[in-house]
Design an enzyme around this catalytic site. Structure first.
Site, mmCIF file in Angstrom:
data_model
loop_
_atom_site.group_PDB
_atom_site.id
_atom_site.type_symbol
_atom_site.label_atom_id
_atom_site.label_comp_id
_atom_site.label_asym_id
_atom_site.label_seq_id
_atom_site.Cartn_x
_atom_site.Cartn_y
_atom_site.Cartn_z
ATOM 1 N N ALA A 1 16.601 43.362 47.741
ATOM 2 C CA ALA A 1 16.109 43.624 46.387
ATOM 3 C C ALA A 1 16.162 45.124 46.122
ATOM 4 C CB ALA A 1 14.671 43.121 46.234
ATOM 5 N N CYS B 1 20.206 3.845 72.126
ATOM 6 C CA CYS B 1 18.813 3.755 72.577
ATOM 7 C C CYS B 1 18.599 2.478 73.392
ATOM 8 C CB CYS B 1 17.853 3.814 71.399
ATOM 9 S SG CYS B 1 18.008 2.455 70.226
ATOM 10 N N HIS C 1 19.634 2.254 62.601
ATOM 11 C CA HIS C 1 20.376 3.210 63.398
ATOM 12 C C HIS C 1 21.868 3.105 63.076
ATOM 13 C CE1 HIS C 1 17.186 3.700 66.824
ATOM 14 N NE2 HIS C 1 16.752 4.084 65.643
ATOM 15 N N GLU D 1 24.481 2.719 65.035
ATOM 16 C CA GLU D 1 25.196 1.638 65.708
ATOM 17 C C GLU D 1 24.932 0.297 65.038
ATOM 18 O OE1 GLU D 1 23.847 4.502 69.068
ATOM 19 O OE2 GLU D 1 23.201 3.889 67.060
ATOM 20 N N ASP E 1 7.876 35.676 42.976
ATOM 21 C CA ASP E 1 9.005 34.926 42.427
ATOM 22 C C ASP E 1 8.669 33.540 41.904
ATOM 23 O OD1 ASP E 1 10.622 37.062 43.066
ATOM 24 O OD2 ASP E 1 11.264 36.221 44.988
ATOM 25 N N CYS F 1 19.651 -0.277 70.334
ATOM 26 C CA CYS F 1 21.090 -0.306 70.091
ATOM 27 C C CYS F 1 21.887 -0.752 71.311
ATOM 28 C CB CYS F 1 21.562 1.066 69.627
ATOM 29 S SG CYS F 1 20.941 1.512 67.991
#
Length: 318
Positions: A157, A69, A44, A46, A195, A79
């Site tokens: 197009a 958290c 994370h 922190e 395409d 954290c």
């Protein structure tokens, strides 16, 4: 906090199901630690910043874009516990964490340990930065961005299908940057048939950030190549694992299919200074009952010039 938000953008599109968070640690006017959520969601932000700051975190002020958290995880420490051990003087978060396993408990744990905890600084910017994480929790699906590259008269197009290229190289480069910020990208069956798009990221240094590629088709499509996935319904996006940001690139029917049930959260409109006349419009029928229903739905949040093209970014007003 602005610096923390900038760091958070480094992880956008790579941290799901965790949020892309940024963190900056400041002591006596000097940055002593910084971090952002790493690919896959750990470490994370922190934890990364605290590891860099080491003992300097004691008595410092910590800026983080999301409430630390407070829940245990087999993937790593929480954290709020790491911050309590580091003994900063103050923690400033942009927004609270809506995850029910934290949702206020992170702030409560910090305050119980004698650490000042504040929230609300640059909250709107933080919500925009973590839109994927927040949309997944509030609406149960990824945050959806629809990209449209059109002429001034709204065509994607010529009538014979020729579309390469409507916009210039600067717009196309920006679109590749946007691809790198999404975990998945989707086109309709018609676009794939005509395409055969690569839908990868071809910017130097970001080639490894190409998103997962999806084809929308009512019937299982055996024509897709290796590396492509198939989904049958637009509502199937809710079941996509580790996808919090979805980019839709074509075509008109697919765009309408997501706009009609209100599944688009953000519009990227690239407009080239050309007129096509008789051609293929950017959108099919989106089920608009009256013109009054079209107003008040979209808010312009960014506009810029990209070479000779104009980019406008709109967010859905919810």
């Amino acid at each position: 906090m602005s610096a923390a938000l900038a760091l958070a953008e480094r992880g956008r599109g790579r941290t799901a199901p965790n949020p892309n968070v940024g963190c900056v640690i400041v002591k006596q006017g000097k940055v002593v630690g910084r971090g952002w959520t790493q690919p896959g969601g750990r470490p994370h932000a922190e934890a990364m910043a605290l590891a860099q700051a080491d003992a300097s975190a004691k008595g410092a002020t910590i800026y983080t874009t999301l409430e630390p958290c407070a829940h245990a995880s087999p993937r790593g420490p929480d954290c709020s516990g790491l911050l309590i051990a580091a003994q900063p003087e103050r923690v400033v978060a942009a927004i609270a964490d809506p995850d029910p396993r934290t949702n206020g408990d992170g702030f409560a744990r910090l305050r119980a340990a004698g650490i000042a905890a504040e929230e609300g600084l640059l909250a709107d910017e933080a919500r925009r930065s973590m839109a994927g994480f927040l949309t997944r929790r509030m609406l149960g699906r990824p945050h959806v961005t629809l990209k449209l590259a059109t002429s001034l008269d709204g065509m994607i197009a010529r009538v014979d299908g020729e579309s390469q290229w409507i916009t210039g190289p600067e717009s196309r480069a920006h679109a590749h940057l946007e691809r790198s910020r999404h975990e998945a990208i989707l086109v309709g069956r018609g676009t794939w048939d005509v395409d055969r798009p690569k839908l990868d990221v071809r910017l130097p240094g970001l080639e490894d950030r190409s998103p997962r590629r999806l084809v929308l088709s009512r019937e299982r499509y055996a024509g897709t190549h290796a590396g492509w996935d198939w989904i049958r319904s637009r509502h199937d996006i809710a079941t996509l694992e580790r996808v919090d940001h979805l980019l839709i690139e074509g075509g008109a029917d697919t765009a309408a299919a997501f706009l009609s049930p209100d599944l688009v959260d953000r519009l990227l409109l690239y407009r080239a200074p050309i007129l096509i006349g008789a051609g293929k419009p950017a959108l099919g029928d989106i089920g608009l009952a009256s013109l009054a229903d079209a107003h008040g739905r979209w808010r312009l949040v960014d506009a810029r010039q990209l070479g000779s093209d104009r980019l406008e970014v709109y967010e859905r007003q919810r």
